[in-house]
Design a protein around this motif. Structure first.
Motif, PDB file in Angstrom:
ATOM      1  N   SER A 424       0.828  -1.207   0.000  1.00 57.67           N
ATOM      2  CA  SER A 424       0.000   0.000   0.000  1.00 57.67           C
ATOM      3  C   SER A 424       0.862   1.256   0.000  1.00 57.67           C
ATOM      4  O   SER A 424       0.558   2.236  -0.697  1.00 57.67           O
ATOM      5  CB  SER A 424      -0.930  -0.011   1.208  1.00 57.67           C
ATOM      6  OG  SER A 424      -1.715   1.151   1.266  1.00 57.67           O
ATOM      7  N   ALA A 425       1.949   1.237   0.789  1.00 60.68           N
ATOM      8  CA  ALA A 425       2.851   2.391   0.820  1.00 60.68           C
ATOM      9  C   ALA A 425       3.529   2.598  -0.537  1.00 60.68           C
ATOM     10  O   ALA A 425       3.701   3.736  -0.994  1.00 60.68           O
ATOM     11  CB  ALA A 425       3.899   2.195   1.906  1.00 60.68           C
ATOM     12  N   LYS A 426       3.902   1.502  -1.209  1.00 63.72           N
ATOM     13  CA  LYS A 426       4.538   1.626  -2.523  1.00 63.72           C
ATOM     14  C   LYS A 426       3.557   2.137  -3.571  1.00 63.72           C
ATOM     15  O   LYS A 426       3.955   2.814  -4.525  1.00 63.72           O
ATOM     16  CB  LYS A 426       5.115   0.269  -2.948  1.00 63.72           C
ATOM     17  CG  LYS A 426       6.392  -0.102  -2.221  1.00 63.72           C
ATOM     18  CD  LYS A 426       7.128  -1.250  -2.893  1.00 63.72           C
ATOM     19  CE  LYS A 426       6.413  -2.558  -2.665  1.00 63.72           C
ATOM     20  NZ  LYS A 426       7.203  -3.714  -3.193  1.00 63.72           N
ATOM     21  N   SER A 427       2.267   1.819  -3.405  1.00 64.26           N
ATOM     22  CA  SER A 427       1.271   2.279  -4.388  1.00 64.26           C
ATOM     23  C   SER A 427       1.136   3.799  -4.387  1.00 64.26           C
ATOM     24  O   SER A 427       0.800   4.388  -5.413  1.00 64.26           O
ATOM     25  CB  SER A 427      -0.080   1.631  -4.103  1.00 64.26           C
ATOM     26  OG  SER A 427      -0.653   2.145  -2.908  1.00 64.26           O
ATOM     27  N   ARG A 428       1.381   4.419  -3.256  1.00 62.15           N
ATOM     28  CA  ARG A 428       1.238   5.882  -3.175  1.00 62.15           C
ATOM     29  C   ARG A 428       2.351   6.622  -3.916  1.00 62.15           C
ATOM     30  O   ARG A 428       2.187   7.793  -4.247  1.00 62.15           O
ATOM     31  CB  ARG A 428       1.211   6.314  -1.712  1.00 62.15           C
ATOM     32  CG  ARG A 428       0.067   5.711  -0.916  1.00 62.15           C
ATOM     33  CD  ARG A 428      -0.008   6.297   0.483  1.00 62.15           C
ATOM     34  NE  ARG A 428      -0.894   5.502   1.326  1.00 62.15           N
ATOM     35  CZ  ARG A 428      -0.492   4.596   2.204  1.00 62.15           C
ATOM     36  NH1 ARG A 428       0.807   4.372   2.366  1.00 62.15           N
ATOM     37  NH2 ARG A 428      -1.354   3.916   2.925  1.00 62.15           N
ATOM     38  N   SER A 429       3.472   5.971  -4.108  1.00 59.65           N
ATOM     39  CA  SER A 429       4.589   6.609  -4.823  1.00 59.65           C
ATOM     40  C   SER A 429       4.838   5.968  -6.188  1.00 59.65           C
ATOM     41  O   SER A 429       5.929   6.069  -6.738  1.00 59.65           O
ATOM     42  CB  SER A 429       5.856   6.519  -3.970  1.00 59.65           C
ATOM     43  OG  SER A 429       6.169   5.156  -3.673  1.00 59.65           O
ATOM     44  N   SER A 430       3.831   5.279  -6.697  1.00 59.03           N
ATOM     45  CA  SER A 430       3.993   4.611  -7.990  1.00 59.03           C
ATOM     46  C   SER A 430       4.044   5.648  -9.117  1.00 59.03           C
ATOM     47  O   SER A 430       3.261   6.617  -9.127  1.00 59.03           O
ATOM     48  CB  SER A 430       2.836   3.640  -8.242  1.00 59.03           C
ATOM     49  OG  SER A 430       2.835   2.623  -7.266  1.00 59.03           O
ATOM     50  N   PRO A 431       4.912   5.450 -10.106  1.00 61.30           N
ATOM     51  CA  PRO A 431       5.040   6.439 -11.188  1.00 61.30           C
ATOM     52  C   PRO A 431       3.920   6.356 -12.220  1.00 61.30           C
ATOM     53  O   PRO A 431       3.719   7.299 -12.990  1.00 61.30           O
ATOM     54  CB  PRO A 431       6.382   6.072 -11.831  1.00 61.30           C
ATOM     55  CG  PRO A 431       6.570   4.614 -11.530  1.00 61.30           C
ATOM     56  CD  PRO A 431       5.909   4.387 -10.213  1.00 61.30           C
ATOM     57  N   SER A 432       3.186   5.240 -12.282  1.00 58.00           N
ATOM     58  CA  SER A 432       2.141   5.086 -13.297  1.00 58.00           C
ATOM     59  C   SER A 432       0.876   4.524 -12.671  1.00 58.00           C
ATOM     60  O   SER A 432       0.907   3.913 -11.591  1.00 58.00           O
ATOM     61  CB  SER A 432       2.609   4.150 -14.417  1.00 58.00           C
ATOM     62  OG  SER A 432       2.836   2.841 -13.895  1.00 58.00           O
ATOM     63  N   TYR A 434      -0.904   2.063 -13.840  1.00 57.39           N
ATOM     64  CA  TYR A 434      -0.857   0.607 -13.889  1.00 57.39           C
ATOM     65  C   TYR A 434      -0.127   0.054 -12.666  1.00 57.39           C
ATOM     66  O   TYR A 434      -0.602  -0.885 -12.015  1.00 57.39           O
ATOM     67  CB  TYR A 434      -0.160   0.161 -15.177  1.00 57.39           C
ATOM     68  CG  TYR A 434       0.107  -1.336 -15.218  1.00 57.39           C
ATOM     69  CD1 TYR A 434      -0.913  -2.237 -15.523  1.00 57.39           C
ATOM     70  CD2 TYR A 434       1.377  -1.836 -14.925  1.00 57.39           C
ATOM     71  CE1 TYR A 434      -0.678  -3.600 -15.540  1.00 57.39           C
ATOM     72  CE2 TYR A 434       1.620  -3.207 -14.933  1.00 57.39           C
ATOM     73  CZ  TYR A 434       0.585  -4.082 -15.234  1.00 57.39           C
ATOM     74  OH  TYR A 434       0.818  -5.443 -15.237  1.00 57.39           O
ATOM     75  N   ASP A 435       1.031   0.644 -12.372  1.00 60.46           N
ATOM     76  CA  ASP A 435       1.807   0.184 -11.214  1.00 60.46           C
ATOM     77  C   ASP A 435       1.053   0.434  -9.916  1.00 60.46           C
ATOM     78  O   ASP A 435       1.068  -0.398  -9.002  1.00 60.46           O
ATOM     79  CB  ASP A 435       3.161   0.896 -11.191  1.00 60.46           C
ATOM     80  CG  ASP A 435       4.104   0.286 -10.164  1.00 60.46           C
ATOM     81  OD1 ASP A 435       4.337  -0.936 -10.224  1.00 60.46           O
ATOM     82  OD2 ASP A 435       4.582   1.036  -9.288  1.00 60.46           O
ATOM     83  N   ARG A 436       0.357   1.574  -9.833  1.00 65.80           N
ATOM     84  CA  ARG A 436      -0.402   1.890  -8.616  1.00 65.80           C
ATOM     85  C   ARG A 436      -1.527   0.889  -8.406  1.00 65.80           C
ATOM     86  O   ARG A 436      -1.728   0.381  -7.290  1.00 65.80           O
ATOM     87  CB  ARG A 436      -0.955   3.309  -8.728  1.00 65.80           C
ATOM     88  CG  ARG A 436      -1.836   3.716  -7.539  1.00 65.80           C
ATOM     89  CD  ARG A 436      -2.289   5.158  -7.682  1.00 65.80           C
ATOM     90  NE  ARG A 436      -2.964   5.392  -8.941  1.00 65.80           N
ATOM     91  CZ  ARG A 436      -4.260   5.073  -9.187  1.00 65.80           C
ATOM     92  NH1 ARG A 436      -4.999   4.507  -8.232  1.00 65.80           N
ATOM     93  NH2 ARG A 436      -4.797   5.340 -10.362  1.00 65.80           N
ATOM     94  N   ILE A 437      -2.273   0.583  -9.473  1.00 72.04           N
ATOM     95  CA  ILE A 437      -3.383  -0.365  -9.357  1.00 72.04           C
ATOM     96  C   ILE A 437      -2.862  -1.758  -9.000  1.00 72.04           C
ATOM     97  O   ILE A 437      -3.464  -2.478  -8.186  1.00 72.04           O
ATOM     98  CB  ILE A 437      -4.185  -0.400 -10.679  1.00 72.04           C
ATOM     99  CG1 ILE A 437      -4.887   0.956 -10.897  1.00 72.04           C
ATOM    100  CG2 ILE A 437      -5.215  -1.520 -10.651  1.00 72.04           C
ATOM    101  CD1 ILE A 437      -5.536   1.099 -12.264  1.00 72.04           C
ATOM    102  N   LEU A 438      -1.716  -2.133  -9.581  1.00 76.45           N
ATOM    103  CA  LEU A 438      -1.128  -3.433  -9.274  1.00 76.45           C
ATOM    104  C   LEU A 438      -0.736  -3.532  -7.809  1.00 76.45           C
ATOM    105  O   LEU A 438      -1.001  -4.542  -7.143  1.00 76.45           O
ATOM    106  CB  LEU A 438       0.091  -3.671 -10.179  1.00 76.45           C
ATOM    107  CG  LEU A 438       0.842  -4.992  -9.965  1.00 76.45           C
ATOM    108  CD1 LEU A 438      -0.065  -6.188 -10.256  1.00 76.45           C
ATOM    109  CD2 LEU A 438       2.104  -5.037 -10.812  1.00 76.45           C
ATOM    110  N   ARG A 439      -0.094  -2.453  -7.283  1.00 77.72           N
ATOM    111  CA  ARG A 439       0.320  -2.453  -5.883  1.00 77.72           C
ATOM    112  C   ARG A 439      -0.890  -2.472  -4.954  1.00 77.72           C
ATOM    113  O   ARG A 439      -0.879  -3.132  -3.908  1.00 77.72           O
ATOM    114  CB  ARG A 439       1.177  -1.213  -5.587  1.00 77.72           C
ATOM    115  CG  ARG A 439       2.460  -1.124  -6.383  1.00 77.72           C
ATOM    116  CD  ARG A 439       3.372  -2.296  -6.119  1.00 77.72           C
ATOM    117  NE  ARG A 439       4.637  -2.178  -6.834  1.00 77.72           N
ATOM    118  CZ  ARG A 439       5.544  -3.146  -6.918  1.00 77.72           C
ATOM    119  NH1 ARG A 439       5.311  -4.321  -6.343  1.00 77.72           N
ATOM    120  NH2 ARG A 439       6.655  -2.963  -7.610  1.00 77.72           N
TER     121      ARG A 439
END
Length: 630
Positions: A424-432, A434-439
């Protein structure tokens, strides 16, 4: 001469002396030396065992126990007679040694303790004076030291008899007579080599150690505390082992008894010396003394000392002090794994997460420590609180899960929960996107796995599951888990109430959210109402009730100021909690400034911002509020 002939020859004379002793007890007269049959043999070697005969395998001879007769002989030689109390003391000890507790107590109760106590005090004081001057004094003690020792032992055995019969309070009062008598006779303490020719010192040691235990059995914790202090503050000539045992037992009693002890009243102390103010401080002082004795190699290492010290310093917020004490221990005293884990917990509790993480890294990188599941979970938790270390934390969580396969489902649930928090913490700093939804998907999956695998309902797992659903705008699921959390914790957690209120607020149910906060305020202590009051004020603002919001913020600031004053005088807070309270006060002033700005009350808004600046000079929200005002 055979044993049987020897017994027949001496039997009549012994029975005659015992009859005289019993007659003496009944009549109160004194048994004089010239009434005892003279002999070239020692009086002790001519008597039988005080507690019956003892036989050895393959040998029918009986060997007498002559300790009681030797005591009588010593008293007779010194004073010339065996008086009523001394005779009762001897016979009471006879019955006690034979296991006749009630009979022994009946004999001991015939001794007039109130009458003999002044004589014992005077005899002990004069004996000490003679030893100090090393010369004979004209003032002869009213009792010999052997007689004093005999009577003190009788009082001690009376206490032991009462203890065996379950009469603990009477036993404690009897035992206390011994210590009070000696302490009043020798207020400066016992000199060295005092009464080495009799059993007085040995009996005193036993009485000093027994008295606190009797008061504890009697259900009198305050009396037990006073007796512990009496044992440690007065000079009883105790050996190191006995003193160490009393110090440790006293520290344990202070920590876990549940009774509040008043500060000790020290008769003499150095200027500026430390005087403990409560149970925790006194226990810490005792444990630090024990640790110091070990460092000086006066006592052997006892692992429980550092365990109790860890508890005492943790509950008092002195984690840095605990870390310092652990660091002072020589290598090899504590195992490397335990040492690093303890230090990591201390620094994590002090808010120095990177120091704690570096310690855990050193431990986990060592191949000699294969089973470090708790350390892996702690490292993963610390990484979850630092955005730059989320990948490292995910690796630690996966390592823990690989080691936990089929071992402990509850710990596996914790590892999955940490994995979900990290994703969840990594999703907040995702660059895209797609990456945010995946996290986010990975986070929700890990948290749901944690919920399925936990044996006992873990509030932390349910909280993060509700929070993650709320952040992904799955409000119905979030509300379901928030209500579950409230049931699990029975309303004991502030963050559970706030989460439920915020989810209701996100669903535009402001009145229901405010009712939830009001219910939480009714069940929460006033020192923990800060976040609840701030949430209530925000809900009132959302409903357009600005005047009510101002009253709520004013109430919140009053609570914060009173709490800060109380904590400044009383207990010391943990560093991170103190920072949280200062941050809450500063943000409250910002919120209040924004309310006054919306009401065009510029002067009041400026006062609020100046109050905020006095707490912390660097604040982005204050600059934002200042910009809105201009």
């Amino acid at each position: 001469m055979t044993s049987k002939n020897w017994m027949n020859k001496r039997g009549f004379s012994i029975r005659g002396r015992l009859r005289k002793m019993m007659k003496c007890i009944c009549s109160g007269e004194q048994l004089r030396v010239d009434e005892i049959i003279p002999s070239s043999e020692s009086l002790a070697t001519r008597d039988y065992s005080a507690s019956g005969y003892s036989s050895r395998a393959g040998d029918n001879e009986r060997k007498p126990d002559t300790s009681n007769i030797e005591e009588a002989e010593s008293s007779l030689r010194e004073s010339g007679f065996l008086n009523y109390e001394e005779a009762r003391a001897l016979l009471g000890r006879l019955e006690y040694q034979k296991g006749n507790i009630e009979a022994a107590l009946h004999v001991f109760e015939g001794i007039d303790i109130a009458a003999v106590t002044p004589k014992m005090k005077l005899s002990i004081a004069r004996r000490c004076e003679l030893q100090r001057r090393r010369s004979q004094s004209e003032a002869i003690p009213p009792m010999s030291m052997h007689a004093v020792s005999l009577l003190i032992e009788a009082i001690f055995l009376k206490a032991k008899s009462l203890q065996a019969l379950g009469r603990f309070r009477e036993a404690a009062q009897s035992c206390k007579v011994i210590l009070d008598t000696v302490e009043s006779a020798l207020p400066e303490g016992l000199p060295e080599n005092f009464a080495t020719d009799c059993k007085l010192q040995e009996t005193l040691n036993k009485a000093v150690e027994l008295l606190p235990e009797l008061w504890k059995l009697a259900g009198s914790p305050q009396e037990a505390i006073l007796s512990y202090r009496q044992a440690l503050l007065h000079n009883w000539n105790l050996d190191m082992e006995t003193t160490t045992k009393i110090e440790k037992e006293f520290a344990i009693f202070l920590l876990y008894s549940g009774s509040d002890a008043s500060p000790p009243n020290l008769r003499s102390q150095m200027e500026g010396s430390f005087v403990p103010r409560n149970n925790i401080e006194e226990a810490i002082l005792l444990l630090m003394i024990l640790l110091r004795k070990f460092v000086l190699k006066r006592i052997a290492w006892d692992p429980s000392i550092i365990d109790h010290l860890s508890f005492a310093l943790s509950v008092s917020g002195e984690l840095r002090t605990l870390a310092h004490q652990v660091e002072l221990l020589l290598p090899g005293i504590m195992e490397r794994k335990e040492r690093f884990s303890t230090l990591a917990l201390c620094y994590h509790g002090e808010g120095e997460d990177m120091v704690a993480l570096n310690l855990l890294r050193n431990l986990l990188n060592n191949r000699d420590n294969p089973d470090c599941i708790l350390e892996l979970l702690l490292a993963s938790k610390i990484c979850g609180e630092n955005v730059d270390c989320t990948d490292e934390g995910t690796g630690y969580a996966h390592q823990a899960l690989s080691k936990l396969q089929g071992r402990c489902k509850q710990m596996a649930s914790v590892a999955n929960c940490l994995l979900g928090v990290l994703s969840s913490a990594k999703s907040r700093s995702s660059p895209s996107d797609y990456d945010r939804i995946l996290r986010q998907y990975e986070a929700l999956e890990a948290l749901e796995t944690a919920e399925r695998t936990m044996i006992d309902r873990d509030p932390n797992v349910v909280f993060h599951l509700s929070l993650e659903n709320a952040e992904q705008r799955k409000l119905d699921a979030a509300l379901h888990y928030a209500r579950q959390l409230l049931k699990i914790e029975a309303g004991s957690s502030v963050k559970g109430w706030i989460l439920l209120a915020r989810i209701l607020s996100a669903q535009k149910q402001f009145q229901d959210a405010e009712c939830v906060i009001n219910a939480a305020l009714d069940q929460t202590g006033k020192w923990d109402q800060g976040e609840l009051l701030r949430t209530k004020a925000k809900l009132q603002i959302a409903q357009g009730h600005l005047k009510n919001a101002i009253e709520t913020y004013t109430h919140l600031l009053a609570v914060l100021q009173v709490r800060n004053k109380n904590f400044r005088v009383g207990k010391q807070l943990l560093k991170n909690r103190a920072n949280h309270h200062r941050g809450l006060e500063m943000e409250t002033w910002h919120d209040l400034a924004n309310v006054y700005t919306s009401l065009s009350q510029w002067r009041d808004a400026e006062v609020c911002l100046s109050k905020s600046k006095a707490i912390g000079s660097h604040s982005a929200s204050r600059w934002h509020s200042t910009g809105i005002q201009k």
